[in-house]
Design an enzyme around this catalytic site. Sequence first.
Site, PDB file in Angstrom:
ATOM      1  N   LYS A 151       0.853  -1.187   0.000  1.00 24.23           N
ATOM      2  CA  LYS A 151       0.000   0.000   0.000  1.00 24.23           C
ATOM      3  C   LYS A 151       0.891   1.240   0.000  1.00 24.23           C
ATOM      4  O   LYS A 151       1.541   1.537   0.997  1.00 24.23           O
ATOM      5  CB  LYS A 151      -0.899  -0.023   1.232  1.00 24.23           C
ATOM      6  CG  LYS A 151      -1.792   1.185   1.394  1.00 24.23           C
ATOM      7  CD  LYS A 151      -2.656   1.019   2.643  1.00 24.23           C
ATOM      8  CE  LYS A 151      -3.516   2.233   2.928  1.00 24.23           C
ATOM      9  NZ  LYS A 151      -4.341   2.052   4.139  1.00 24.23           N
ATOM     10  N   ASP A 171     -13.959   2.995  10.287  1.00 26.84           N
ATOM     11  CA  ASP A 171     -14.212   3.070   8.846  1.00 26.84           C
ATOM     12  C   ASP A 171     -14.488   1.699   8.242  1.00 26.84           C
ATOM     13  O   ASP A 171     -13.906   1.318   7.235  1.00 26.84           O
ATOM     14  CB  ASP A 171     -13.006   3.708   8.148  1.00 26.84           C
ATOM     15  CG  ASP A 171     -13.371   4.249   6.757  1.00 26.84           C
ATOM     16  OD1 ASP A 171     -14.573   4.471   6.511  1.00 26.84           O
ATOM     17  OD2 ASP A 171     -12.461   4.454   5.941  1.00 26.84           O
TER      18      ASP A 171
END
Length: 1004
Positions: free
Chosen positions: A721, A827
Amino acid sequence: MWFDTNNNTVAVAAILGNQTDHFALLKFKESISTDPYKTLESWNSSIHFCKWRGITCNPMHQRVIGLNLNKYQLHGSLSPHIGNLTFLRNLDLGNNSFYGEIPKELGKLLQLQYLFLSNNSFVGKIPTNLTYCSNLEYLIMDGNKLVGKIPIEIGSLKKLQVMSVYKNKLTGGIPSSIGNLSFVMQLDFVRNNLEGDIPQAICRLKNLTVLGVGENNLSGTPPSCLYNITSLTIFYMPINNFHGPLPVNMFHTLPNIKQFGIAGNHFSGPIPTSINASSSITLLDMADNNFVGQVPSLGKLKDLYHLNLEYNNLGNNSAKDLEFLKSFTNCTKLNVVSIYHNYFGGILPNSIGNLSTELNILYLDANMISGKIPAELGRLVGLISLSLESNQFEGIIPTTFEKFQKLQMLDLNANKLSGDIPHFIGNLSQLYYLDLHHNMFHGNIPSSIGNCQKLQYLDFSQNKLRGTIPLEVFNLFSLTNLLNLSHNSLSGSLPREVGLLKNIDVLDISENHLSCDIPRTIGECISLEYLYLQGNSFNGTIPSSFASLKGLRYLDLSRNRLSGSIPDVMQNISVLEYLNVSFNMLDGEVPTNGVFGNATQVEIIGNNKLCGGISQLHIPPCPIKGRKHTKHYKLRLIALIVSVVSFLLILSFIITMYWMRKRNQKRSFDSPTIDQLAKISYQELHHGTNGFSRTNLIGSGSFGFVYKANLVPEDHVVAVKVLNLQKKESHKSFIVECNALKNIRHRNLVKIMTCCSGTDYKGQEFKALVFDYMKNGSLEQWLHPEILNEEHPTTLGLGQRLNVIIDVADALHYLHQECEHLVLHCDLKPNNVLLDDDMVAHVSDFGIARLVLSIGGSSWKDTSSIGIKGTVGYAPPEYGMGSEVSTCGDMYNFGILMLEMLTGRRPTDEVFEDGQNLHNFVAISFPDNLMKILDPHIVSRDVEVAIQDGNRENLIIEECLVSLFRIGILCSMESPKERMNIADVTGELNKIKKAFLTGVHAHN
């Protein structure tokens, strides 16, 4: 004179009794509000009440002895005046719509023998007064909404023979007084909320033939004497919490047993070898337990028609595991066999062909069976459904499969099968489901597939198929669910005949070598919702006919050679939720309406000549044609210069402050750092991702990009990432995610392996996180297929969605209640749930997580940003009003995630306007109209065969859906105080899973 007086007395009593019965019946009629069949029209003064429909009278006294109104769809309450029919022996009001409580006045019916109140809507408790009806023989109250406990006084009904309270909401335990019912033959307590042990007293019921206690919360080890009730024929106790081994000799003392069902418990140990002594067994369901070892011979069960051993630990991947199949030669009535999801290994014996030709369903999938598929399997000409998926079968599909003329479902996916897809596959004309994906088939797609005119689901993906797509595929007008030819080596064009698939829902031909233009006729596939064309060599322009696909929700055209502009008409597809045109050669202005108005729903990277669009897409504005340097332009230039100068001053200040803080070696909670996490170099990541090439790109978002990398020398595939450091707060997000994931470990949380914090080859700052690679991508890609990786998902079935929900709940339970410090994820959404090779879900992306520590009696929250509190649509309403993050907020995230998985709709769906939202959308239709909101793309083998209305197993699956929707609604309540906590959620979900598995096993 004495006789006259006596006769007069009798006559007067008869007249008064008749009047009482007549009045009671009229009161009964008054309580009925709806009578669709006009059943009670005859209940008037024109004829004697003994001639009214449904009434039976004693011919001598003209007193009512029978009231039978079964299946007349009467709606109303049950009048307490019914208790005045004192001669009543038979009261049958079953299969109507009576509501309210059962009147206690029924206890006055001392001559009552048969009471049938099944399949109504009675509420309240079972009246204790009913136990006064000492002559009662049949007490049938199933299919209502009764609550409370089974009365202890039930033991006083000495003549009772049958008691059924199936499918109510009764609680408490089974009273020991049940042992006093010495004449009882049938006890059905199935589908309630009973708890505790089975009382030892039940063993005194020597006439008991049917015992049903399944689908409750009962626990403990059943009393051993239970297995000594020799009269038992049906033993039904699935989906409870019973545990322990079964007695070795239990079937020797159950000589009359016909149906033995204990699925969905925690029974362990081996299957008793004495089972071979029970020659009368017709149904044996021991699925979803912890049984181990080898399956004993079952050859003496000559009447066996249903065998279900799914979801156990049977076998040990040895050559002897499947020896028991040879004993089935004598079981000539066998209809269903499932040994799905065990540890059976070895080779499938040739004797499999000696099973009954009456066999309809054979599930051997999810084991470790190897070798070739025996040709003898083709003798089972009665097969309707055959699944061998997820094993290690190799070789070709036997030519004897051509004999399966009744076959409707064939699933061979996830094996090592090779060779050509046989031409005879076209002779299996009854097929509606064909899945051969994830094998090593090569050669061409046989044109004979066009003969399978009932196919609804066709998956040949992830093989080595080559050549062109035969036109016959597009003549399969029956294809409604799926056509998946992705991840092969198909070439040529996509024929214009694709437009013939007018009813197809999902079309996937991605990751092939297809070229030429995308045919305009694809706009004639009017039912198309999911279209994947990525990873080919399509050229030309994007057809404007896409605008005709009014139901299109997902479109992926990425990694092709498309040119020209994006058609403006595509912004008119109102339901389009995702569009990916990345890595093409597109140019011109990007539209701004429809799907183009939301940057999270559009992927356009890799098209350097695109311009315009909304600002969130961060692409250059389109040049203004025919305009010279005007005063307005000069003012803009001056403003830009001022902005640059200001930026440089601010940057200088930031750098100065950075070095001042760096000299300060004292750490504080206001300036967290990465705690001792192993590092990896930029050079290693650059090499492992082939220079961060677009072929390694598997995902993107506001945070940056995710690449697939192969790290050497470990030869370990990972996901990298790479953070977009131009984005505000990305540095702190990097630190928070490192620290959060470094300190937590759970099977359903993504595992961070290492990180990289340094500079790239251009000297620019570079930060990246390295995780375990999840082969099956994100839940987002499965719910709303948006393929950016190399593995293409198919539609998730209901069972798979349930497993994912449970995995996410387990992860949240760990974060909230089992970590050393409370972690708030903040989230939860489909993009942040990743699926590994085994489809196990892992919660990811802790970039805005809150790590709550207790310091000196107060709490401190490590967070990436005070302002960021989740994603629009998933974040709870209180966060938008400035409330602090909490576990309640995470539960709201989870509830919305559940509802999205069940409905297939994002919380940001365009249909939610004027205050409407996903929670209200579901709540309005709950629980009566779930089919209106249920995702129509939930296609599962678990419910593949149509089930007749009223079927008990169908109701199990329906109630599982009701329970799941209920949890989603409660978790997403507007008020935080009204939301469920994670401990209650995980407990409920485990019960739902057990119930669901029972429904699936019963169907199979």
